[in-house]
Design a protein around this motif. Structure first.
Motif, PDB file in Angstrom:
ATOM      1  N   GLN A   1     -40.597  -9.885  -5.711  1.00  0.00           N
ATOM      2  CA  GLN A   1     -39.940  -8.651  -6.163  1.00  0.00           C
ATOM      3  C   GLN A   1     -39.123  -8.894  -7.420  1.00  0.00           C
ATOM      4  OE1 GLN A   1     -37.891  -6.194  -3.164  1.00  0.00           O
ATOM      5  NE2 GLN A   1     -38.917  -7.410  -1.591  1.00  0.00           N
ATOM      6  N   LEU A   2     -38.475 -10.054  -7.485  1.00  0.00           N
ATOM      7  CA  LEU A   2     -37.632 -10.381  -8.640  1.00  0.00           C
ATOM      8  C   LEU A   2     -38.436 -10.969  -9.795  1.00  0.00           C
ATOM      9  CD1 LEU A   2     -34.669 -12.077  -6.733  1.00  0.00           C
ATOM     10  CD2 LEU A   2     -34.618  -9.838  -7.832  1.00  0.00           C
TER      11      LEU A   2
ATOM     12  N   ASP B   1     -33.007  -9.418 -15.765  1.00  0.00           N
ATOM     13  CA  ASP B   1     -32.593  -8.003 -15.723  1.00  0.00           C
ATOM     14  C   ASP B   1     -33.162  -7.271 -14.513  1.00  0.00           C
ATOM     15  OD1 ASP B   1     -35.206  -8.141 -16.533  1.00  0.00           O
ATOM     16  OD2 ASP B   1     -35.041  -6.574 -18.061  1.00  0.00           O
ATOM     17  N   ARG B   2     -33.702  -8.005 -13.533  1.00  0.00           N
ATOM     18  CA  ARG B   2     -34.289  -7.385 -12.348  1.00  0.00           C
ATOM     19  C   ARG B   2     -33.426  -7.661 -11.127  1.00  0.00           C
ATOM     20  NH1 ARG B   2     -38.302  -9.383 -15.453  1.00  0.00           N
ATOM     21  NH2 ARG B   2     -38.175 -11.409 -14.450  1.00  0.00           N
ATOM     22  N   SER B   3     -33.345  -6.663 -10.231  1.00  0.00           N
ATOM     23  CA  SER B   3     -32.553  -6.822  -9.017  1.00  0.00           C
ATOM     24  C   SER B   3     -33.332  -6.309  -7.814  1.00  0.00           C
ATOM     25  CB  SER B   3     -31.218  -6.080  -9.129  1.00  0.00           C
ATOM     26  OG  SER B   3     -31.423  -4.679  -9.132  1.00  0.00           O
ATOM     27  N   ALA B   4     -32.932  -6.776  -6.636  1.00  0.00           N
ATOM     28  CA  ALA B   4     -33.536  -6.318  -5.380  1.00  0.00           C
ATOM     29  C   ALA B   4     -32.514  -6.540  -4.275  1.00  0.00           C
ATOM     30  CB  ALA B   4     -34.827  -7.080  -5.077  1.00  0.00           C
ATOM     31  N   MET B   5     -32.573  -5.706  -3.239  1.00  0.00           N
ATOM     32  CA  MET B   5     -31.689  -5.885  -2.091  1.00  0.00           C
ATOM     33  C   MET B   5     -32.224  -7.015  -1.218  1.00  0.00           C
ATOM     34  SD  MET B   5     -29.296  -3.790  -2.648  1.00  0.00           S
ATOM     35  CE  MET B   5     -28.414  -3.967  -1.088  1.00  0.00           C
TER      36      MET B   5
ATOM     37  N   GLU C   1     -25.552 -10.842  23.900  1.00  0.00           N
ATOM     38  CA  GLU C   1     -26.322 -11.288  22.744  1.00  0.00           C
ATOM     39  C   GLU C   1     -25.380 -11.980  21.774  1.00  0.00           C
ATOM     40  OE1 GLU C   1     -29.048  -8.744  20.829  1.00  0.00           O
ATOM     41  OE2 GLU C   1     -29.583  -7.637  22.637  1.00  0.00           O
ATOM     42  N   ILE C   2     -25.946 -12.877  20.968  1.00  0.00           N
ATOM     43  CA  ILE C   2     -25.141 -13.637  20.015  1.00  0.00           C
ATOM     44  C   ILE C   2     -25.433 -13.130  18.609  1.00  0.00           C
ATOM     45  CG2 ILE C   2     -24.532 -15.927  19.167  1.00  0.00           C
ATOM     46  CD1 ILE C   2     -23.933 -15.457  22.129  1.00  0.00           C
ATOM     47  N   LEU C   3     -24.390 -12.679  17.927  1.00  0.00           N
ATOM     48  CA  LEU C   3     -24.532 -12.231  16.544  1.00  0.00           C
ATOM     49  C   LEU C   3     -24.412 -13.416  15.596  1.00  0.00           C
ATOM     50  CD1 LEU C   3     -22.396  -8.961  16.405  1.00  0.00           C
ATOM     51  CD2 LEU C   3     -24.854  -9.177  16.605  1.00  0.00           C
ATOM     52  N   LEU C   4     -25.211 -13.409  14.552  1.00  0.00           N
ATOM     53  CA  LEU C   4     -25.118 -14.395  13.477  1.00  0.00           C
ATOM     54  C   LEU C   4     -24.575 -13.705  12.227  1.00  0.00           C
ATOM     55  CD1 LEU C   4     -28.566 -16.185  13.958  1.00  0.00           C
ATOM     56  CD2 LEU C   4     -26.337 -16.877  14.852  1.00  0.00           C
ATOM     57  N   LYS C   5     -24.017 -14.470  11.324  1.00  0.00           N
ATOM     58  CA  LYS C   5     -23.428 -13.920  10.100  1.00  0.00           C
ATOM     59  C   LYS C   5     -24.541 -13.416   9.183  1.00  0.00           C
ATOM     60  CE  LYS C   5     -19.193 -16.745   9.979  1.00  0.00           C
ATOM     61  NZ  LYS C   5     -19.465 -17.715  11.063  1.00  0.00           N
ATOM     62  N   THR C   6     -24.718 -12.099   9.141  1.00  0.00           N
ATOM     63  CA  THR C   6     -25.735 -11.493   8.293  1.00  0.00           C
ATOM     64  C   THR C   6     -25.096 -10.510   7.328  1.00  0.00           C
ATOM     65  OG1 THR C   6     -26.153  -9.790   9.981  1.00  0.00           O
ATOM     66  CG2 THR C   6     -27.562 -11.756  10.013  1.00  0.00           C
ATOM     67  N   ALA C   7     -25.790 -10.282   6.225  1.00  0.00           N
ATOM     68  CA  ALA C   7     -25.268  -9.378   5.190  1.00  0.00           C
ATOM     69  C   ALA C   7     -26.437  -8.786   4.417  1.00  0.00           C
ATOM     70  CB  ALA C   7     -24.332 -10.135   4.243  1.00  0.00           C
ATOM     71  N   VAL C   8     -26.158  -7.711   3.696  1.00  0.00           N
ATOM     72  CA  VAL C   8     -27.123  -7.099   2.783  1.00  0.00           C
ATOM     73  C   VAL C   8     -26.440  -6.968   1.428  1.00  0.00           C
ATOM     74  CG1 VAL C   8     -28.520  -5.064   2.274  1.00  0.00           C
ATOM     75  CG2 VAL C   8     -28.260  -5.825   4.649  1.00  0.00           C
ATOM     76  N   ALA C   9     -27.076  -7.493   0.381  1.00  0.00           N
ATOM     77  CA  ALA C   9     -26.460  -7.458  -0.946  1.00  0.00           C
ATOM     78  C   ALA C   9     -27.538  -7.576  -2.016  1.00  0.00           C
ATOM     79  CB  ALA C   9     -25.442  -8.601  -1.096  1.00  0.00           C
ATOM     80  N   PRO C  10     -27.244  -7.082  -3.237  1.00  0.00           N
ATOM     81  CA  PRO C  10     -28.213  -7.204  -4.330  1.00  0.00           C
ATOM     82  C   PRO C  10     -28.241  -8.632  -4.874  1.00  0.00           C
ATOM     83  CG  PRO C  10     -26.588  -5.450  -4.741  1.00  0.00           C
ATOM     84  CD  PRO C  10     -26.075  -6.293  -3.624  1.00  0.00           C
ATOM     85  N   VAL C  11     -29.427  -9.075  -5.257  1.00  0.00           N
ATOM     86  CA  VAL C  11     -29.573 -10.342  -5.978  1.00  0.00           C
ATOM     87  C   VAL C  11     -30.308 -10.047  -7.280  1.00  0.00           C
ATOM     88  CG1 VAL C  11     -29.497 -11.864  -3.978  1.00  0.00           C
ATOM     89  CG2 VAL C  11     -31.666 -10.855  -4.650  1.00  0.00           C
ATOM     90  N   TRP C  12     -30.049 -10.870  -8.280  1.00  0.00           N
ATOM     91  CA  TRP C  12     -30.567 -10.621  -9.620  1.00  0.00           C
ATOM     92  C   TRP C  12     -31.307 -11.836 -10.151  1.00  0.00           C
ATOM     93  CZ3 TRP C  12     -29.686  -6.113 -12.617  1.00  0.00           C
ATOM     94  CH2 TRP C  12     -28.837  -5.169 -12.011  1.00  0.00           C
ATOM     95  N   PHE C  13     -32.345 -11.565 -10.954  1.00  0.00           N
ATOM     96  CA  PHE C  13     -32.969 -12.574 -11.804  1.00  0.00           C
ATOM     97  C   PHE C  13     -33.227 -11.921 -13.155  1.00  0.00           C
ATOM     98  CE2 PHE C  13     -36.823 -14.559 -13.605  1.00  0.00           C
ATOM     99  CZ  PHE C  13     -36.301 -15.834 -13.823  1.00  0.00           C
TER     100      PHE C  13
END
Length: 333
Positions: free
Chosen positions: A55-56, A30-34, A16-28
């Motif tokens: 969500q944001l 005063d609100r944030s979401a993963m 299988e081929i892995l792609l560059k993935t990540a999990v991180a918080p983003v903000w708008f």
């Protein structure tokens, strides 16, 4: 393809081929979401899904016109997309401001199983991965970071081994490349094994590159089919009565049913009205035109109810002011 085994099966090599993935918080504000992130240097722009934008409570700050084409297709489609500004939180607690385009969906979900296997490889042990190991089997993308911000995140340190390559980033180590796994079950009795994995992988890749996932689909009508369609449209879909021509929308016979598009349309219409409120004269003129069009029978109010035979599809409304004074004012869909 199906294979019947009458002896103990051996483990089969699978890649299988892995792609560059990540999990991180983003903000708008005063609100944030993963966010589930795909870093793709092959994309010129960065995109955010409507779900994450909701969500944001993201507020568009403009729009952008881009040209898109399906993979392997030279034809381009012009798209107008809402643009917004978010902030990506990085590993050290810092922030990266980003401009993103809002799309209904980025791509089909990616498999998350291989990341679990890769994290156990000796040369990768102890690394803080940008995509943490979880029990989730699917990775639903909500943010695509393109080449406009790719090198603001990806760094220089690279770790290679017999498997995927690890690249250091400001979100943690990103894994990409081939991952070799082995499948098979230990059994002394016969079994029936349906081998369909390869076909599923091809379809997943096809879905990933298919721009239909963000609302774009290339027109596949042949010239001869279009001519027949035009002839039928002229004879059956255009009528003249009471000094007025009436023309039906030129729907294709083999079209897929459109989504309601309600949330996108409501958000864009509210944003337009907010802009018009800054000029009370223009807002009044806009309202008067709508009332006049309704009085003259050019438009009508549509209400949704349980007995609606046809599904409603909403189109965002866009006001157009012509000239430097208010002597010429119209609107368009």
């Amino acid at each position: 393809m199906s294979t019947f085994y009458t002896s103990t099966p051996q483990a089969q090599a699978h890649t299988e081929i892995l792609l560059k993935t990540a999990v991180a918080p983003v903000w708008f504000e005063d609100r944030s979401a993963m966010s589930n992130i795909l870093l793709d240097e092959g994309s010129q722009k960065s995109f955010i899904s409507e779900d994450l934008a909701a969500q944001l409570q993201l507020k568009p700050c403009g729009n952008s016109t881009i040209s898109l084409s399906t993979f392997g297709n030279a034809n381009q489609n012009v798209r107008h997309m809402d643009k917004a500004q978010i902030t990506l939180e990085i590993e050290t607690g810092g922030f990266i401001p980003m401009d993103v385009l809002i799309v209904p969906r980025i791509a089909a979900p990616l498999s998350n199983v291989t990341n679990v296997i890769a994290s156990k490889l000796p040369y990768l042990k102890g690394l803080r991965l940008a995509n943490p190991v979880t029990e989730d089997r699917k990775f639903e993308l909500s943010l695509l970071i393109g080449a406009d911000y790719y090198w603001s995140i990806v760094q220089d340190h690279v770790i290679r081994g017999d498997g995927p390559t690890a690249v250091k980033s400001r979100l943690g180590y990103l894994l990409s490349g081939p991952m070799h796994t082995f499948t098979g079950e230990q059994s002394s009795t016969g079994m029936f094994n349906v081998l369909i994995q390869h076909q599923q992988e091809e379809r997943s890749l096809e879905k990933f590159w298919d721009l239909e996932s963000i609302g774009v689909k290339a027109d596949e009508l042949e010239t001869t089919t279009m001519k027949d369609f035009n002839d039928e449209y002229e004879t059956k879909c255009i009528t003249y009565q009471d000094n007025r021509y009436t023309a039906k929308l030129p729907w294709r016979n083999d079209f897929n049913e459109l989504p309601t598009n309600y949330n996108v349309t409501l958000r864009r219409t509210c944003n337009m009205i907010d802009r018009l409120k800054k000029d009370t004269n223009m807002l009044k003129m806009y309202g008067d035109i709508i009332k006049d069009q309704k009085r003259r029978g050019f438009i009508e109010r549509v209400t949704e109810n349980g007995n609606q035979s046809n599904r409603i599809h909403y189109i965002p409304h866009h006001a157009v002011k012509k000239g430097l004074i208010y002597d010429s004012y119209t609107y368009s869909l």
